[in-house]
Write an enzyme that holds these catalytic residues in place. Structure first.
Site, PDB file in Angstrom:
ATOM      1  N   ASP A   1       0.819  -1.227   0.000  1.00 18.79           N
ATOM      2  CA  ASP A   1       0.000   0.000   0.000  1.00 18.79           C
ATOM      3  C   ASP A   1       0.845   1.265   0.000  1.00 18.79           C
ATOM      4  O   ASP A   1       0.461   2.286   0.568  1.00 18.79           O
ATOM      5  CB  ASP A   1      -0.968   0.022   1.203  1.00 18.79           C
TER       6      ASP A   1
ATOM      7  N   LYS B   1       2.014   2.203  -4.977  1.00 20.27           N
ATOM      8  CA  LYS B   1       2.812   1.746  -6.130  1.00 20.27           C
ATOM      9  C   LYS B   1       2.062   1.877  -7.447  1.00 20.27           C
ATOM     10  O   LYS B   1       2.665   2.190  -8.472  1.00 20.27           O
ATOM     11  CB  LYS B   1       3.202   0.264  -5.972  1.00 20.27           C
TER      12      LYS B   1
ATOM     13  N   GLY C   1      -4.227  -5.044  -4.116  1.00 16.59           N
ATOM     14  CA  GLY C   1      -5.239  -4.073  -4.534  1.00 16.59           C
ATOM     15  C   GLY C   1      -4.522  -2.837  -5.035  1.00 16.59           C
ATOM     16  O   GLY C   1      -3.896  -2.128  -4.258  1.00 16.59           O
ATOM     17  N   HIS C   2      -4.542  -2.623  -6.335  1.00 15.82           N
ATOM     18  CA  HIS C   2      -3.792  -1.503  -6.921  1.00 15.82           C
ATOM     19  C   HIS C   2      -4.767  -0.474  -7.474  1.00 15.82           C
ATOM     20  O   HIS C   2      -5.529  -0.762  -8.386  1.00 15.82           O
ATOM     21  CB  HIS C   2      -2.868  -2.020  -8.034  1.00 15.82           C
TER      22      HIS C   2
ATOM     23  N   GLN D   1       2.297  -6.018  -3.094  1.00 14.96           N
ATOM     24  CA  GLN D   1       2.602  -6.027  -1.658  1.00 14.96           C
ATOM     25  C   GLN D   1       3.915  -5.258  -1.396  1.00 14.96           C
ATOM     26  O   GLN D   1       4.255  -4.389  -2.183  1.00 14.96           O
ATOM     27  CB  GLN D   1       2.663  -7.468  -1.113  1.00 14.96           C
TER      28      GLN D   1
HETATM   29  P1  IMP Z   1      -2.533 -12.803   2.327  1.00 12.34           P
HETATM   30  O1  IMP Z   1      -1.593 -12.249   1.321  1.00 12.34           O
HETATM   31  O2  IMP Z   1      -3.979 -12.656   1.923  1.00 12.34           O
HETATM   32  O3  IMP Z   1      -2.181 -14.216   2.710  1.00 12.34           O
HETATM   33  O4  IMP Z   1      -2.382 -11.941   3.673  1.00 12.34           O
HETATM   34  C1  IMP Z   1      -1.210 -11.981   4.476  1.00 12.34           C
HETATM   35  C2  IMP Z   1      -0.889 -10.580   5.021  1.00 12.34           C
HETATM   36  O5  IMP Z   1      -0.487  -9.746   3.938  1.00 12.34           O
HETATM   37  C3  IMP Z   1      -2.079  -9.879   5.679  1.00 12.34           C
HETATM   38  O6  IMP Z   1      -1.601  -9.115   6.755  1.00 12.34           O
HETATM   39  C4  IMP Z   1      -2.611  -8.980   4.584  1.00 12.34           C
HETATM   40  O7  IMP Z   1      -3.297  -7.860   5.093  1.00 12.34           O
HETATM   41  C5  IMP Z   1      -1.305  -8.565   3.905  1.00 12.34           C
HETATM   42  N1  IMP Z   1      -1.496  -8.195   2.489  1.00 12.34           N
HETATM   43  C6  IMP Z   1      -1.689  -9.019   1.436  1.00 12.34           C
HETATM   44  N2  IMP Z   1      -1.801  -8.321   0.283  1.00 12.34           N
HETATM   45  C7  IMP Z   1      -1.641  -7.026   0.619  1.00 12.34           C
HETATM   46  C8  IMP Z   1      -1.605  -5.813  -0.145  1.00 12.34           C
HETATM   47  O8  IMP Z   1      -1.747  -5.770  -1.380  1.00 12.34           O
HETATM   48  N3  IMP Z   1      -1.405  -4.665   0.573  1.00 12.34           N
HETATM   49  C9  IMP Z   1      -1.208  -4.664   1.916  1.00 12.34           C
HETATM   50  N4  IMP Z   1      -1.241  -5.764   2.668  1.00 12.34           N
HETATM   51  C10 IMP Z   1      -1.441  -6.943   2.024  1.00 12.34           C
END
Ligand code: IMP
Length: 431
Positions: free
Chosen positions: A13, A16, A40-41, A224
């Protein structure tokens, strides 16, 4: 220069997507190399807002080749939802999209297993996005995953799905849940999706090697952030893939010797979604102010983001792990109203001063930030595009980031729109 990796330096977040969009204008090819529909972009163009989870942001630029490379986990329904949405907004996705035949595919049982795993963790839940990405990657590493290539061989697909569903059904049964999965039903559900993905499927590592050989400009779009990386992040509070710059190589098949530049994207403050240590989190009014001014709510889940201050210890670590060659600072304008801005210069760990980011999450959880307070600028930088209009205290703030990392800040974003940026060093960000 032909290849450039854009990578998030915090917990994702960092804004990017807007920066990818700015760089994509110069690129011929834009590649997603890690993560999946958990990302989420968001990109704002004029009054229009576009949210991407799987499609590379490059699709906003007609004529660019967009690649979903092998390191990305695909949820087919989500992918087509995005393709349809783009189509309804006038952006046709056709032979400009290539999808690796080696991508692993998220199945319906992955989401159920993730929900169960999170509930079994109770108070220790990771607070994942529940998009099934983690369990899809677990199956990949267990060597039982379904790849895009398998979709076209029903015998192989059915065998894999039978093995996987019997394993998952056993887990669901033992957990006392009534939900069950049937391999034959999943195969039927997959048929129309398989036909739809067919024209996009390619040997993407070979295609990328060819583009690079022909001098095409290739942009790797990180998802991420570094501190969520499964190898180098705050494990176990991480995602299951490799957001770091090295992930661009494993996640695409492009070797390290072919990467020219790595640009790190850094938010001027810090946020985190989901559980896990966050030393500079501000649970008070200042944190709320950052959330409101920065509109810090997740693009995938809508969850409010935890907010806090720039952490220079974590930044120095992220700079090292990624080998960044320049920095982009986003959301500078969010800090406009502050008289003083705390930045964390070290950690206090039980009376001991730590200058390095600790590799153990339990140590990090007990670290208290040591702050230095930098003077704010109390003047609007919103929408500024000219470096002369950046207040001197804002330049000092950027100077501090450069001093800590030894890397130049080349671009600053001052608003959500693609044109709200100040270029400080064009040569460092050109492809
Ligand atoms: P997962 O990727 O759904 O397995 O989540 C694992 C951790 O990564 C959690 O704390 C999510 O909130 C975080 N996370 C996954 N994708 C994103 C992203 O695009 N932005 C911010 N945090 C993310």
């Amino acid at each position: 220069m032909t290849t450039l990796v854009l990578v998030g330096l915090q917990w994702g977040d960092e804004g990017k997507a807007t920066i990818v969009d700015v760089f994509a204008a110069q690129a011929d090819v834009v590649v997603r190399y890690s993560g999946g529909a958990n990302a989420g972009h968001t990109v704002v163009i004029g009054t229009e807002k576009f949210v991407f989870h799987l499609l590379p942001v490059g699709v906003l630029h007609p004529g660019k080749i967009c690649v979903i490379a092998n390191g990305v986990v695909i949820d087919l329904e989500q992918l087509f939802k995005e393709i349809d949405e783009m189509g309804s907004r006038g952006l046709k996705i056709g032979d400009n999209l290539l999808v690796s035949s080696r991508c692993h595919v998220t199945m319906p049982y992955h989401k159920s297993i993730e929900k169960l795993a999170e509930s079994l963790r109770g108070k220790q839940a990771l607070e994942t996005t529940l998009r099934g990405v983690g369990p899809t990657i677990v199956d990949k590493f267990a060597r039982s995953g379904v790849m895009v290539a398998d979709l076209f061989h029903e015998r192989i697909l059915l065998d894999k799905l039978r093995r996987n569903t019997s394993e998952k059904n056993l887990i669901l049964e033992r957990a006392g849940l009534s939900e069950r999965f049937d391999a034959d039903v999943i195969v039927q559900q997959l048929r129309p999706l398989t036909e739809r993905i067919r024209p996009f499927v390619a040997n993407t590592s070979m295609a990328l090697a060819d583009y690079i050989d022909r001098g095409k400009k290739v942009l790797f779009e990180g998802a991420q952030g570094t501190l969520l990386d499964i190898e180098h992040g705050t494990y176990p509070f991480v995602t299951s893939s490799h957001p770091v710059s090295g992930g661009a190589c494993t996640g695409s098949g492009v070797p390290p010797t072919k990467i020219d530049r790595v640009v790190g994207v850094l938010k001027a403050y810090c946020t985190r979604v989901g559980a896990g240590p966050f030393p500079t989190e501000d649970l008070g009014d200042a944190g709320k102010l950052l959330r409101e001014r920065g509109k810090e709510f997740g693009a995938t889940t809508g969850r409010p983001r935890r907010c806090g201050w720039l952490d220079l210890v974590a930044l120095r670590y992220a700079a090292r792990i990624n080998g960044i060659t320049s920095i982009v600072v986003t959301k500078m304008d969010v800090l406009d109203v502050l008289e003083e801005i705390p930045v964390c210069i070290a950690y206090d760990y039980g009376g001991e001063r730590l200058m390095e980011f600790p590799p153990e999450v339990d140590v990090l959880a007990d670290c208290r930030p040591v702050y230095e307070r930098l003077a704010g600028w109390r003047q609007s930088t919103r929408g500024v595009t000219d470096r002369e209009q950046l207040p001197s205290n804002a330049m000092s703030y950027l100077g501090r980031i450069e001093k800590e990392t030894g890397v130049a800040v080349a671009l600053v974003s001052t608003g959500p729109r693609r044109d709200e940026t100040v270029v400080l060093q064009r040569d460092l960000i050109s492809l």
